[in-house]
Design a protein around this motif. Sequence first.
Motif, PDB file in Angstrom:
ATOM      1  N   UNK A   1      -7.374  20.190   6.281  1.00  0.00           N
ATOM      2  CA  UNK A   1      -7.871  18.583   5.818  1.00  0.00           C
ATOM      3  C   UNK A   1      -7.111  17.892   5.080  1.00  0.00           C
ATOM      4  N   UNK A   2      -6.660  16.596   5.242  1.00  0.00           N
ATOM      5  CA  UNK A   2      -6.074  15.882   4.573  1.00  0.00           C
ATOM      6  C   UNK A   2      -6.860  14.936   3.504  1.00  0.00           C
ATOM      7  N   UNK A   3      -6.137  14.640   2.545  1.00  0.00           N
ATOM      8  CA  UNK A   3      -7.043  13.794   1.390  1.00  0.00           C
ATOM      9  C   UNK A   3      -5.820  12.831   1.075  1.00  0.00           C
ATOM     10  N   UNK A   4      -6.076  11.575   1.601  1.00  0.00           N
ATOM     11  CA  UNK A   4      -5.056  10.509   1.273  1.00  0.00           C
ATOM     12  C   UNK A   4      -5.551   9.527   0.386  1.00  0.00           C
ATOM     13  N   UNK A   5      -4.947   9.170  -0.679  1.00  0.00           N
ATOM     14  CA  UNK A   5      -5.230   7.915  -1.591  1.00  0.00           C
ATOM     15  C   UNK A   5      -4.392   6.840  -1.239  1.00  0.00           C
ATOM     16  N   UNK A   6      -4.930   5.875  -1.351  1.00  0.00           N
ATOM     17  CA  UNK A   6      -4.158   4.366  -0.899  1.00  0.00           C
ATOM     18  C   UNK A   6      -4.101   3.736  -2.501  1.00  0.00           C
TER      19      UNK A   6
ATOM     20  N   UNK B   1      -6.190  -3.328   2.243  1.00  0.00           N
ATOM     21  CA  UNK B   1      -6.160  -2.130   1.784  1.00  0.00           C
ATOM     22  C   UNK B   1      -7.286  -1.316   2.747  1.00  0.00           C
ATOM     23  N   UNK B   2      -8.536  -2.009   2.959  1.00  0.00           N
ATOM     24  CA  UNK B   2      -9.625  -1.638   3.602  1.00  0.00           C
ATOM     25  C   UNK B   2      -9.482  -1.323   4.889  1.00  0.00           C
ATOM     26  N   UNK B   3      -8.611  -2.217   5.613  1.00  0.00           N
ATOM     27  CA  UNK B   3      -8.383  -1.860   6.822  1.00  0.00           C
ATOM     28  C   UNK B   3      -7.467  -0.626   7.179  1.00  0.00           C
ATOM     29  N   UNK B   4      -6.525  -0.328   6.235  1.00  0.00           N
ATOM     30  CA  UNK B   4      -5.808   0.847   6.387  1.00  0.00           C
ATOM     31  C   UNK B   4      -6.609   2.188   6.054  1.00  0.00           C
ATOM     32  N   UNK B   5      -7.483   2.124   5.160  1.00  0.00           N
ATOM     33  CA  UNK B   5      -8.323   3.027   4.976  1.00  0.00           C
ATOM     34  C   UNK B   5      -9.086   3.401   6.181  1.00  0.00           C
ATOM     35  N   UNK B   6      -9.638   2.306   7.001  1.00  0.00           N
ATOM     36  CA  UNK B   6     -10.433   2.483   7.870  1.00  0.00           C
ATOM     37  C   UNK B   6      -9.633   3.415   9.285  1.00  0.00           C
ATOM     38  N   UNK B   7      -8.328   2.789   9.304  1.00  0.00           N
ATOM     39  CA  UNK B   7      -7.446   3.441  10.143  1.00  0.00           C
ATOM     40  C   UNK B   7      -7.066   4.948  10.232  1.00  0.00           C
ATOM     41  N   UNK B   8      -6.805   5.251   8.562  1.00  0.00           N
ATOM     42  CA  UNK B   8      -6.492   6.494   8.439  1.00  0.00           C
ATOM     43  C   UNK B   8      -7.684   7.519   8.621  1.00  0.00           C
ATOM     44  N   UNK B   9      -8.968   6.961   8.205  1.00  0.00           N
ATOM     45  CA  UNK B   9      -9.890   7.879   8.413  1.00  0.00           C
ATOM     46  C   UNK B   9     -10.352   8.059   9.764  1.00  0.00           C
ATOM     47  N   UNK B  10      -9.775   7.297  10.739  1.00  0.00           N
ATOM     48  CA  UNK B  10     -10.105   7.561  12.242  1.00  0.00           C
ATOM     49  C   UNK B  10      -8.915   8.712  12.532  1.00  0.00           C
ATOM     50  N   UNK B  11      -8.198   9.209  12.045  1.00  0.00           N
ATOM     51  CA  UNK B  11      -7.241  10.198  12.163  1.00  0.00           C
ATOM     52  C   UNK B  11      -7.712  11.506  12.443  1.00  0.00           C
ATOM     53  N   UNK B  12      -8.064  11.587  13.794  1.00  0.00           N
ATOM     54  CA  UNK B  12      -8.813  12.980  14.120  1.00  0.00           C
ATOM     55  C   UNK B  12      -8.155  13.510  15.412  1.00  0.00           C
ATOM     56  N   UNK B  13      -6.832  14.234  15.431  1.00  0.00           N
ATOM     57  CA  UNK B  13      -6.311  14.826  16.522  1.00  0.00           C
ATOM     58  C   UNK B  13      -6.981  16.231  17.125  1.00  0.00           C
ATOM     59  N   UNK B  14      -6.538  16.599  18.402  1.00  0.00           N
ATOM     60  CA  UNK B  14      -7.269  17.467  18.999  1.00  0.00           C
ATOM     61  C   UNK B  14      -7.053  18.777  18.078  1.00  0.00           C
ATOM     62  N   UNK B  15      -6.270  18.897  17.389  1.00  0.00           N
ATOM     63  CA  UNK B  15      -6.031  20.142  16.513  1.00  0.00           C
ATOM     64  C   UNK B  15      -6.950  20.410  15.366  1.00  0.00           C
ATOM     65  N   UNK B  16      -7.962  19.421  15.368  1.00  0.00           N
ATOM     66  CA  UNK B  16      -9.133  19.663  14.302  1.00  0.00           C
ATOM     67  C   UNK B  16      -8.976  19.164  13.129  1.00  0.00           C
ATOM     68  N   UNK B  17      -7.975  18.418  12.711  1.00  0.00           N
ATOM     69  CA  UNK B  17      -7.530  17.879  11.387  1.00  0.00           C
ATOM     70  C   UNK B  17      -8.876  16.629  11.114  1.00  0.00           C
TER      71      UNK B  17
ATOM     72  N   UNK C   1     -10.549   9.513   2.711  1.00  0.00           N
ATOM     73  CA  UNK C   1      -9.377   8.428   2.261  1.00  0.00           C
ATOM     74  C   UNK C   1     -10.142   7.938   1.044  1.00  0.00           C
ATOM     75  N   UNK C   2      -9.547   7.608  -0.001  1.00  0.00           N
ATOM     76  CA  UNK C   2      -9.983   6.845  -1.220  1.00  0.00           C
ATOM     77  C   UNK C   2      -9.046   5.700  -1.509  1.00  0.00           C
ATOM     78  N   UNK C   3      -9.517   4.635  -2.092  1.00  0.00           N
ATOM     79  CA  UNK C   3      -8.615   3.546  -2.708  1.00  0.00           C
ATOM     80  C   UNK C   3      -8.474   3.652  -4.159  1.00  0.00           C
TER      81      UNK C   3
ATOM     82  N   UNK D   1       0.810  -1.159  -0.031  1.00  0.00           N
ATOM     83  CA  UNK D   1       0.034   0.127  -0.046  1.00  0.00           C
ATOM     84  C   UNK D   1       0.897   1.152   0.013  1.00  0.00           C
ATOM     85  N   UNK D   2       0.490   2.176  -1.029  1.00  0.00           N
ATOM     86  CA  UNK D   2       1.224   3.309  -0.912  1.00  0.00           C
ATOM     87  C   UNK D   2       0.500   4.437  -0.743  1.00  0.00           C
TER      88      UNK D   2
END
Length: 219
Positions: A53-58, A158-174, A178-180, A41-42
Amino acid sequence: MIFDTKKKEILGNLYRLGTLYTKESVTTFDHYFSSLGHGKVLPHGIYDCQQNRGYITLENSKNTSKVACEYLKNWGNTYGKATYPNANSILAKCDGGGSNNANHYIFKDDLQKLVNNEIGIEIRIAHYLPYTSKYNPREHRLFTHITRACQGVIFPSLELVKALVEKTQPKMGLSVAVNILKKVYKTGRKVADNFQNTMQIVFDQYLPKWNYRAVPQPE
């Protein structure tokens, strides 16, 4: 906007650094060899500084210039037009290597085709100079938190990686979308022999190797 690629990860039952809580013990391979996995996975990230806001493509293909331009196109069609409906140009800050290598003409060729045939507005590229990528806000505002969210977790799909990345919500409001991307892209592509004489890329007077524009050309 800042976009770039992080190092690939191997999919499979392979040990990854970090600790996490589990209901039972997990047994993995302790050597991180590609031959022990069943794919890779890249992650390719776009960070919108104004929206935080971040936009991640796996993807699991090759990290080519065509892929980098595909990410830009997908971001523009999916998020960019809705967020910035009146924009007439895009400023993309990126490192100097990888799929968007500052020294590769194939990236400039694909970038010009993207502007002419797909999005229709100017894209300005500003590369970080060698050894300065640590100052890229993408590193400490986006990928640092994604790395923490995925720390220690085994990557079976890939689906698990997507789920983990989508949960990235630090206190700073980010927030992170995520798309595959499962397309396979051709490697070893080259520009036409006369591309250097005919290319339409507009280079800046200041540090032209690192700063240039792809401007839509009239038909």
